[in-house]
Structure formats: C-alpha cells, structure tokens
Design a protein around this motif. Structure first.
Motif, PDB file in Angstrom:
ATOM      1  N   LEU A 248      15.425 -13.522 -43.669  1.00 19.62           N
ATOM      2  CA  LEU A 248      15.649 -13.688 -42.308  1.00 19.62           C
ATOM      3  C   LEU A 248      14.762 -12.712 -41.555  1.00 19.62           C
ATOM      4  N   ARG A 249      14.705 -11.419 -42.150  1.00 22.14           N
ATOM      5  CA  ARG A 249      14.052 -10.537 -41.362  1.00 22.14           C
ATOM      6  C   ARG A 249      12.451 -10.966 -41.332  1.00 22.14           C
ATOM      7  N   HIS A 250      12.010 -11.606 -42.381  1.00 25.13           N
ATOM      8  CA  HIS A 250      10.567 -11.945 -42.780  1.00 25.13           C
ATOM      9  C   HIS A 250      10.394 -13.095 -41.917  1.00 25.13           C
ATOM     10  N   MET A 251      11.461 -14.298 -41.662  1.00 22.07           N
ATOM     11  CA  MET A 251      11.234 -15.294 -40.917  1.00 22.07           C
ATOM     12  C   MET A 251      11.132 -14.865 -39.423  1.00 22.07           C
ATOM     13  N   LEU A 252      11.994 -14.089 -39.028  1.00 25.91           N
ATOM     14  CA  LEU A 252      12.057 -13.614 -37.613  1.00 25.91           C
ATOM     15  C   LEU A 252      10.593 -12.880 -37.309  1.00 25.91           C
ATOM     16  N   ALA A 253      10.047 -12.081 -38.122  1.00 23.63           N
ATOM     17  CA  ALA A 253       8.790 -11.583 -38.005  1.00 23.63           C
ATOM     18  C   ALA A 253       7.573 -12.440 -38.045  1.00 23.63           C
ATOM     19  N   ASN A 254       7.882 -13.645 -38.537  1.00 23.36           N
ATOM     20  CA  ASN A 254       6.670 -14.654 -38.642  1.00 23.36           C
ATOM     21  C   ASN A 254       7.184 -15.870 -37.555  1.00 23.36           C
ATOM     22  N   GLY A 255       7.367 -15.779 -36.310  1.00 23.82           N
ATOM     23  CA  GLY A 255       7.574 -16.600 -35.509  1.00 23.82           C
ATOM     24  C   GLY A 255       8.854 -17.411 -35.508  1.00 23.82           C
ATOM     25  N   GLY A 256       9.677 -17.206 -36.275  1.00 24.07           N
ATOM     26  CA  GLY A 256      11.160 -17.689 -36.282  1.00 24.07           C
ATOM     27  C   GLY A 256      11.138 -19.171 -36.628  1.00 24.07           C
ATOM     28  N   VAL A 257      12.560 -19.652 -36.080  1.00 26.16           N
ATOM     29  CA  VAL A 257      12.767 -21.191 -36.357  1.00 26.16           C
ATOM     30  C   VAL A 257      11.573 -21.878 -35.772  1.00 26.16           C
ATOM     31  N   ALA A 258      11.278 -21.522 -34.599  1.00 22.70           N
ATOM     32  CA  ALA A 258      10.164 -22.481 -33.839  1.00 22.70           C
ATOM     33  C   ALA A 258       8.971 -22.646 -34.704  1.00 22.70           C
TER      34      ALA A 258
END
Ligand SMILES: *Cc1c(COP(=O)(O)O)cnc(C)c1O
Length: 357
Positions: A248-258
């Motif tokens: 989740l941390r990685h995803m949020l640092a890479n633009g998130g769900v959008a």
C-alpha cells in the motif's frame, strides 16, 4: 533467474521492491524478525495502524467506516458478511455472476438467511454480467461480486438502490476507484491485489456493527469483535499485514488507485485489442462486461493449443492456463504486472499468428 511474467490468478505478483523489503524484514525488523515480533509491540501496532490508514487513503474511505484485517479468506467472508448483515427480514439478495458468487450464496443460506438470487448469468456459463434485475425493498442486503476472477467479467458500475450493498472485491480492489459510501461491507482476500495470502481485508460501515439479528454469531465472526479491538482481537496475520502495508505504501507513492486504474486500462486495452485483431484468438465474455483484471480467451484452432502452450512457457510467461470451468487461457493482470509483460504476451500472440496463419 530469467525474467518471469506472472499472469497467475492468485496469489498475485507484487512489486519487486515490496518483495525485497518483506524479505529483509524476515531477517531484521528493528532487531528481531517480523516473524517473531509480538503483535502487541509498539512496532507492530504501528504497522497495523498504517496498513489500516493506507486503505482509507487509497480508497478515500469516508468517516464512519472501519478497516479490518481478518483471516479465513474471502471464503469465510461469505459467511461473516451474511451473518453480520442479517436484518429484520432475514432475507438477502444475491447476483450470481460465477463460481465465487455461487459459494457466497451457499454461505448466505448457511447463515440462516432466506436467499433470493435476483440475477444470474449461469445460463451462459457466466460470460456476462446480469442487468436490469429488480431489487426487492424487503432485502436486508444485496450481495455482489465486483470482478469474476474465473470467468473474466467485471461489474463496470453498481446498482443504485436503498438496499445495503455487500461486495466481494477480492480480485479488483485497488485497481479502480470506487465510492466506498455506496457499500455497507466490502471484503477482499489479500492475495489477489493487496499482499500475501493469509489476510482478508474488510471495509465496514460502523453503523451496521452490533445490529445483526443472527441469534448467535461466533465471537470471531462478529465484525464488532474486531472493530472494538482495532483489528487486534487475536493474533493477526502479522506477515501478510506487514507486506500488505508495504504494498500500500508503494502504491500510494506511485500515484495511488487513480494511477493503478490508468495502468489497468492500458494493459487491458493492449491485450483485448490483440485478441480482437488476431484471427487465432477469441475472447470468451460479453465485450461490455470484460474484466480489466482477468482476461479470458481461447485459441480458435484447437490443434494449435500444445504449440501455443510451449511458446508462452518458453517466453517466461507463467500462469496463463485457463480455469478448468472455462478452458482456454486466462491472463490475470494485477497491479504489479507491468505493461512490458503484457507486451511480451501480445507480441508472442501476434508472432504465433504470423507463423501459423
Ligand atoms: C479468490 C477469490 C475468492 C476466494 O478467496 P479466498 O481468499 O481463497 O477464500 C473469492 N472471491 C473472489 C472474487 C476471488 O477472486
């Protein structure tokens, strides 16, 4: 180790950085292994807090909802959601969109509910999403499956109704933006897009807690038990929660769900475009209901199956075999699968057609 392209349906591929960080924590998490650390230690409590808060951030979860990590997979969540949502009519609606929905229906009955299957695509081996069904106002809740992992269909939008919605989002959560406020319970086995198997994510509207009419919900299966203990009623699945937190941390640092939604759309467009323009291949589902996560397709020439299997195996592609109930092939393209891997597959399909066509 030569590069593998993991199109497996689950457990899912995760970002390499996440694998590396998780592996490092097995050896050293503030001096201990993450596998031996007390779940009551401040270090792990901080992990659980971040894992819960990151879900809220990623999906813009509104106030009045809680995020929990339980065990038992989506398979136990079928029963948990039904027991917790049992209301004054003890009656639930289900839309049967495939094998997982069928199992959810069975557990609705096991929870003692009067189950009404208000829509089904079983007549065509679940190759489309039923639409236009009517939703009785006497239902305590309506159960949906947002993405049908096995059959390769996906609900592009959700019915608008006053009946509370419960949704199994195991295989497409975090791949597209959703409006959490439309649902009373969302659940997902972690291993399809979030982290390792062993944790089950719940997003629950707090106002439903403690209101079940089920006569005796076992303590662990009562969502209120977990809410009251901040998702630490008993020993949580420490390593899966830790790894999900990293992801989740990685995803949020890479633009998130959008950003994940954009990438998923690009990957799906690339592969469906190849399927639609290559005479050797055909999709198995209704075009408007095609899943962006699990792409199901067949070869139009049966005699080429062995040769195609050899070709994708040789290219380092893993997990492309279709589920036995559909046959053919299934390309699962979870968040961490890079578009370069999809390109390897589409190039291979187009070369194959050129050689055989
Ligand atoms: C995989 C899957 C399940 C089952 O999940 P478990 O965690 O293995 O119980 C249920 N629903 C859907 C949509 C799935 O993809």
């Amino acid at each position: 180790m030569s590069k593998k392209h993991n199109f497996g349906a689950g457990p899912c591929i995760l970002p390499q950085e996440v694998f590396q960080q998780a592996a490092a924590a097995v050896l050293d998490f503030n001096g201990l292994s993450i596998l031996e650390v007390s779940h009551r230690s401040p270090d792990f409590v901080a992990v659980m807090d971040e894992a819960r808060a990151s879900v809220k951030k990623a999906l813009n979860v509104p106030d009045g909802y809680t995020v929990l990590y339980l065990q038992g997979g989506a398979s136990l969540a079928f029963l948990i959601s039904a027991m917790n949502m049992s209301g004054k009519n003890k009656k639930a609606g289900y839309v049967n969109t495939g094998a997982w929905a069928t199992k959810a229906i069975k557990e609705g009955k096991n929870a003692g509910l009067d189950v009404d299957v208000i829509g089904s695509s079983e007549d065509k081996n679940f190759n489309y999403i039923p639409k236009g069904y009517s939703i009785g106002s006497d239902l305590d809740f309506l159960h949906l499956t947002s993405n049908n992992t096995i059959f390769g269909t996906q609900m592009k939008d959700f019915p608008s109704t006053d009946v509370p919605l419960v949704c199994d989002m195991s295989s497409d959560i975090f791949s597209r933006q959703i409006n959490v406020a439309d649902f009373d319970i969302i659940y997902a086995g972690a291993q399809k897009n979030l982290g390792p198997a062993g944790a089950t994510l719940f997003i629950v509207k707090e106002s439903i807690l403690g209101n079940s009419t089920h006569p005796n919900i076992p303590t662990y299966l009562d969502l209120n038990t977990h809410f009251k203990k901040d998702s630490m009623f008993n020993t949580p699945p420490v390593f899966p929660v830790y790894t999900a937190m990293l992801n989740l941390r990685h995803m949020l640092a890479n633009g998130g769900v959008a950003e994940m939604e954009k990438r998923s759309q690009a990957k799906a467009d690339l592969l469906y475009n190849e399927i639609d323009h290559n005479a050797l291949f055909a999709g198995t589902t209704a075009i408007e209901d095609r899943s962006n996560m699990n792409v199901t397709f067949t070869l139009t020439v049966d005699s080429l199956v062995d040769e195609f299997n050899e070709a994708w195996n040789a290219a380092g592609i893993v997990g492309l075999k279709g589920h036995r109930s559909v046959g053919g092939f299934r390309a699962s393209m979870y968040n961490a699968l890079e578009i370069e891997s999809v390109k390897v597959l589409t190039d291979l399909m187009s070369d194959f057609a050129q050689r055989k066509g």
